[in-house]
Design an enzyme around this catalytic site. Structure first.
Site, PDB file in Angstrom:
ATOM      1  N   ARG A   1       0.574  -1.225   0.282  1.00 42.89           N
ATOM      2  CA  ARG A   1       0.109  -0.060  -0.464  1.00 42.89           C
ATOM      3  C   ARG A   1       1.074   1.552  -0.093  1.00 42.89           C
ATOM      4  O   ARG A   1       0.260   2.496   0.741  1.00 42.89           O
ATOM      5  CB  ARG A   1      -0.605  -0.151   1.156  1.00 42.89           C
ATOM      6  CG  ARG A   1      -1.886  -1.072   1.021  1.00 42.89           C
ATOM      7  CD  ARG A   1      -3.311  -0.578   0.487  1.00 42.89           C
ATOM      8  NE  ARG A   1      -4.051  -2.020  -0.122  1.00 42.89           N
ATOM      9  CZ  ARG A   1      -5.035  -1.867   0.653  1.00 42.89           C
ATOM     10  NH1 ARG A   1      -5.573  -0.493   1.598  1.00 42.89           N
ATOM     11  NH2 ARG A   1      -6.426  -2.387   1.002  1.00 42.89           N
TER      12      ARG A   1
ATOM     13  N   ARG B   1      -3.629   6.444   0.211  1.00 43.44           N
ATOM     14  CA  ARG B   1      -4.555   7.832   1.569  1.00 43.44           C
ATOM     15  C   ARG B   1      -3.540   7.604   2.271  1.00 43.44           C
ATOM     16  O   ARG B   1      -4.077   9.927   2.446  1.00 43.44           O
ATOM     17  CB  ARG B   1      -5.703   7.394   1.761  1.00 43.44           C
ATOM     18  CG  ARG B   1      -7.151   7.026   0.666  1.00 43.44           C
ATOM     19  CD  ARG B   1      -8.166   6.386   1.397  1.00 43.44           C
ATOM     20  NE  ARG B   1      -7.777   5.423   2.177  1.00 43.44           N
ATOM     21  CZ  ARG B   1      -8.587   4.068   2.608  1.00 43.44           C
ATOM     22  NH1 ARG B   1      -9.527   4.663   3.210  1.00 43.44           N
ATOM     23  NH2 ARG B   1      -7.768   2.780   3.157  1.00 43.44           N
TER      24      ARG B   1
ATOM     25  N   TYR C   1     -14.607 -12.578   0.243  1.00 41.18           N
ATOM     26  CA  TYR C   1     -15.691 -11.286   0.261  1.00 41.18           C
ATOM     27  C   TYR C   1     -16.389 -11.460  -0.683  1.00 41.18           C
ATOM     28  O   TYR C   1     -17.622 -10.441  -0.947  1.00 41.18           O
ATOM     29  CB  TYR C   1     -14.085 -10.238  -0.792  1.00 41.18           C
ATOM     30  CG  TYR C   1     -13.449  -9.694   0.695  1.00 41.18           C
ATOM     31  CD1 TYR C   1     -13.750  -8.482   0.931  1.00 41.18           C
ATOM     32  CD2 TYR C   1     -12.392  -9.789   0.010  1.00 41.18           C
ATOM     33  CE1 TYR C   1     -13.201  -7.833   1.794  1.00 41.18           C
ATOM     34  CE2 TYR C   1     -11.116  -9.002   0.840  1.00 41.18           C
ATOM     35  CZ  TYR C   1     -11.923  -7.588   1.931  1.00 41.18           C
ATOM     36  OH  TYR C   1     -10.818  -7.227   2.799  1.00 41.18           O
TER      37      TYR C   1
HETATM   38  O1  CP3 Z   1       0.129  -1.603  -2.130  1.00 39.73           O
HETATM   39  C1  CP3 Z   1      -0.361  -1.085  -3.799  1.00 39.73           C
HETATM   40  O2  CP3 Z   1       0.258   0.621  -3.370  1.00 39.73           O
HETATM   41  C2  CP3 Z   1      -1.183  -1.796  -4.350  1.00 39.73           C
HETATM   42  C3  CP3 Z   1      -2.281  -1.061  -4.532  1.00 39.73           C
HETATM   43  C4  CP3 Z   1      -2.907  -2.626  -3.436  1.00 39.73           C
HETATM   44  C5  CP3 Z   1      -4.585  -1.523  -3.211  1.00 39.73           C
HETATM   45  N1  CP3 Z   1      -5.966  -2.881  -2.429  1.00 39.73           N
HETATM   46  C6  CP3 Z   1      -4.789  -0.417  -3.032  1.00 39.73           C
HETATM   47  C7  CP3 Z   1      -5.690   0.226  -2.734  1.00 39.73           C
HETATM   48  C8  CP3 Z   1      -3.152  -3.167  -3.451  1.00 39.73           C
HETATM   49  C9  CP3 Z   1      -1.743  -4.481  -3.126  1.00 39.73           C
HETATM   50  C10 CP3 Z   1      -4.378  -3.609  -2.892  1.00 39.73           C
HETATM   51  C11 CP3 Z   1      -4.360  -5.337  -2.222  1.00 39.73           C
HETATM   52  C12 CP3 Z   1      -5.769  -5.811  -0.856  1.00 39.73           C
HETATM   53  N2  CP3 Z   1      -7.180  -5.203  -1.516  1.00 39.73           N
HETATM   54  C13 CP3 Z   1      -5.520  -6.430  -0.332  1.00 39.73           C
HETATM   55  C14 CP3 Z   1      -4.706  -7.202   0.649  1.00 39.73           C
HETATM   56  C15 CP3 Z   1      -3.489  -6.721   0.820  1.00 39.73           C
HETATM   57  C16 CP3 Z   1      -4.495  -6.214   2.639  1.00 39.73           C
HETATM   58  O3  CP3 Z   1      -4.847  -4.818   2.950  1.00 39.73           O
HETATM   59  O4  CP3 Z   1      -4.615  -6.831   3.217  1.00 39.73           O
HETATM   60  C17 CP3 Z   1      -7.202  -6.563  -0.393  1.00 39.73           C
HETATM   61  C18 CP3 Z   1      -7.674  -6.928   1.509  1.00 39.73           C
HETATM   62  C19 CP3 Z   1      -8.288  -5.826  -0.652  1.00 39.73           C
HETATM   63  C20 CP3 Z   1      -9.270  -5.274  -0.413  1.00 39.73           C
HETATM   64  C21 CP3 Z   1      -9.439  -3.698  -0.416  1.00 39.73           C
HETATM   65  N3  CP3 Z   1      -8.916  -2.552  -1.373  1.00 39.73           N
HETATM   66  C22 CP3 Z   1     -10.589  -3.452   1.332  1.00 39.73           C
HETATM   67  C23 CP3 Z   1     -10.087  -3.942   1.628  1.00 39.73           C
HETATM   68  C24 CP3 Z   1     -10.298  -1.803   0.785  1.00 39.73           C
HETATM   69  C25 CP3 Z   1     -10.937  -0.816   1.483  1.00 39.73           C
HETATM   70  C26 CP3 Z   1      -9.364  -0.758   2.401  1.00 39.73           C
HETATM   71  C27 CP3 Z   1      -9.858   0.953   3.443  1.00 39.73           C
HETATM   72  O5  CP3 Z   1      -8.445   1.049   4.644  1.00 39.73           O
HETATM   73  O6  CP3 Z   1     -11.162   1.203   3.010  1.00 39.73           O
HETATM   74  C28 CP3 Z   1     -10.063  -1.458  -0.671  1.00 39.73           C
HETATM   75  C29 CP3 Z   1      -9.364  -0.075  -1.032  1.00 39.73           C
HETATM   76  C30 CP3 Z   1      -8.669  -0.280  -1.447  1.00 39.73           C
HETATM   77  N4  CP3 Z   1      -7.753  -0.657  -2.251  1.00 39.73           N
HETATM   78  C31 CP3 Z   1      -7.319   1.046  -0.690  1.00 39.73           C
HETATM   79  C32 CP3 Z   1      -6.559   1.711  -2.059  1.00 39.73           C
HETATM   80  C33 CP3 Z   1      -5.219   2.589  -1.941  1.00 39.73           C
HETATM   81  C34 CP3 Z   1      -8.397   2.558  -0.812  1.00 39.73           C
HETATM   82  C35 CP3 Z   1      -9.748   3.311  -1.513  1.00 39.73           C
HETATM   83  C36 CP3 Z   1      -9.807   4.948  -1.657  1.00 39.73           C
HETATM   84  O7  CP3 Z   1      -9.070   5.552  -2.004  1.00 39.73           O
HETATM   85  O8  CP3 Z   1     -10.940   4.826  -1.538  1.00 39.73           O
END
Ligand code: CP3
Length: 339
Positions: free
Chosen positions: A26, A30, A150
Site C-alpha cells: 500500500r 491515502r 469477499y
Molecule cells: O500496495 C499498493 O500500493 C497497491 C495497491 C493495492 C490496493 N489494494 C489499493 C487500494 C493493493 C496491493 C491492494 C490489495 C488489497 N485490496 C488487499 C490485500 C492486502 C491487504 O491490505 O490486506 C485487500 C484485502 C484488498 C481489498 C480492499 N480494497 C479493501 C479491504 C479496501 C478498503 C480499505 C480501506 O482502508 O478503506 C480496498 C480499497 C483500496 N485498495 C484503497 C487502495 C489505495 C483505498 C481506496 C480509496 O482511495 O478509497
C-alpha cells in the site's frame, strides 16, 4: 533501460545483497496528500480502470521515496467484478458486493475471467509505469481464499460466517469456487508478468481466520494451483497471520514468502528454510519516533540476514501514517550496509 540487475530481482533470486531492497505494501494510497488530491476527482474504481491514473498513482510514492520497486495501483477484487460481482467501494466501509455468492447456482453463474479481455488496465499501467520509472514494477492478485471471503460475505467481516457456512456445509462447492478463483488469479498474475512485472505477489490477507488443518485443506492447495499458472517471474506469497502456517507455507511453491510483524523474522527463516523472505515492520510502528523507527528497521535487517531479504512492512500502510515516517524507514534501509 537498466544495465545492472535490480536489487529486488537479486533478493528474489535468494542472492546476498549489500542492503535489502525495500518496498511497502500500500505504498500508493491515502496517506499521501497527492493521492487524496487525485482521488477527490475520481472514484477508486475509475482510478483502477484508467491506465494513466493508475500509472500516476503508482509513480507518486516513487517520486517521494527511494523505493526499490513500485507496485501497480489496482485492487485484488477487480477480477470479481469481471466475473459478475456488483462491486463498490464505500468510504468508511470498504469493498461491498451487492450480489454475494451463496449457492451452487451463484457459483455456476460466475463468468470466466480473461484478464486481457476483461481487465486490461493493470497490464497497460504496468507497461506505462515500467517505461516511466527507474525501478522495476511488481504485479499482484488476491489469493483464492481471500477472494472467496469477499465474494461470499459481500463485504469485510471479522468472523466471515457465511464463508465458513459454505466451506464447512458444502465443501465440494467451496472447492469448485476456490478452483475457479485460483484459475482466474493465476491467469491474472501471468498477464501481469507478460506485461513486464518483475515479480508478482499473491495476497492471502484473510487466510489467518482458518485453523491450520483448514488452511492445508483449502487455502494452501488453491494458492499452489494459482501460482502454477504463472511463470516467467518470481512469485511472492503474503498472509497477514503467517506464524501458524509457516511449517507448510513452502508447499504453496512460491519463490518468496512475506511475513507479518507478529513473527520474529529470524524464527520464520528457521522454519521456512533457505528461501527469500519479505518483511516485516509493524505498520503501526510508523507512528513511533523516527529514532525508534530506524532502530526497528535495523533490527529486522540484522535478524533477517544478508541473503534473500526484501524489506517491507508486515501489512499495508494505513491512511493515518505521516509521509515523513515512511521516509525515515526507507532511508534507514538505504543506510544499511552489510560489510
Ligand atoms: O500496495 C499498493 O500500493 C497497491 C495497491 C493495492 C490496493 N489494494 C489499493 C487500494 C493493493 C496491493 C491492494 C490489495 C488489497 N485490496 C488487499 C490485500 C492486502 C491487504 O491490505 O490486506 C485487500 C484485502 C484488498 C481489498 C480492499 N480494497 C479493501 C479491504 C479496501 C478498503 C480499505 C480501506 O482502508 O478503506 C480496498 C480499497 C483500496 N485498495 C484503497 C487502495 C489505495 C483505498 C481506496 C480509496 O482511495 O478509497
Amino acid at each position: 533501460m537498466k544495465e545492472h540487475t535490480p536489487l529486488i530481482v537479486r533478493a528474489l533470486r535468494n542472492e546476498v545483497t549489500e542492503r535489502p531492497p525495500v518496498w511497502f505494501m500500500r505504498q500508493a494510497g491515502r496517506y499521501l496528500p497527492e493521492y487524496r488530491e487525485l482521488r477527490s476527482k475520481h472514484t477508486f474504481l475509475q482510478m483502477c480502470h484508467t491506465p494513466e491514473l493508475a500509472t500516476e498513482v503508482t509513480l507518486q510514492p516513487l517520486r517521494r521515496y527511494p523505493f526499490d520497486a513500485g507496485i501497480i495501483f489496482s485492487d485484488i477484487l477487480l477480477p470479481l467484478e469481471s466475473m459478475g460481482a456488483e462491486l463498490e467501494y464505500i468510504p468508511g466501509t470498504g469493498p461491498v458486493i451487492r450480489n454475494p455468492v451463496r449457492t451452487a447456482a451463484d457459483v455456476r453463474a460466475l463468468k470466466d475471467f480473461d484478464p486481457i479481455r476483461d481487465l486490461p488496465a493493470p497490464m497497460e499501467a504496468i507497461r506505462l509505469t515500467t517505461a516511466a520509472a527507474d525501478v522495476p514494477i511488481l504485479g499482484f492478485a488476491g489469493a483464492p481464499f481471500t477472494m472467496a471471503c469477499y465474494l461470499i460475505e459481500g463485504q469485510g467481516s471479522r468472523n466471515w460466517p457465511e464463508t465458513k457456512r459454505l466451506m464447512f456445509g458444502q465443501p465440494k462447492l467451496f472447492d469448485e469456487l476456490l478452483n475457479r478463483l485460483a484459475d482466474a488469479v493465476g491467469d491474472h498474475l501471468q498477464a501481469q508478468i507478460d506485461a513486464g512485472a518483475v515479480g508478482v505477489q499473491l495476497f492471502d490477507t484473510w487466510a489467518g481466520v482458518l485453523g491450520p488443518a483448514d488452511f492445508q485443506r483449502w487455502a494452501l492447495p488453491a494458492n499452489r494451483r494459482a501460482l502454477k499458472r504463472a511463470s516467467g517471474a518470481p512469485t511472492m506469497f503474503f498472509t497477514k497471520d503467517s506464524a501458524p502456517f509457516l511449517p507448510w507455507l513452502r508447499d504453496i511453491e512460491a519463490d518468496a514468502y512475506a511475513v507479518d510483524w507478529r513473527v520474529d523474522i529470524g524464527a520464520a527463516r528457521k522454519v521456512l528454510g533457505d528461501v527469500p523472505i519479505q518483511g516485516n515492520l509493524d505498520p503501526q510502528a510508523l507512528h513511533a519516533p523516527h529514532d525508534e523507527i530506524r532502530r526497528r528497521v535495523r533490527s529486522i535487517i540484522e535478524t533477517a540476514g544478508p541473503k534473500g531479504h526484501i524489506f517491507n512492512l508486515g501489512h499495508g500502510i494505513t491512511p493515518d501514517i505521516e509521509p515523513a515516517a515512511v521516509e525515515a524507514a526507507v532511508e534507514a534501509v538505504h543506510a544499511h550496509r552489510w560489510s
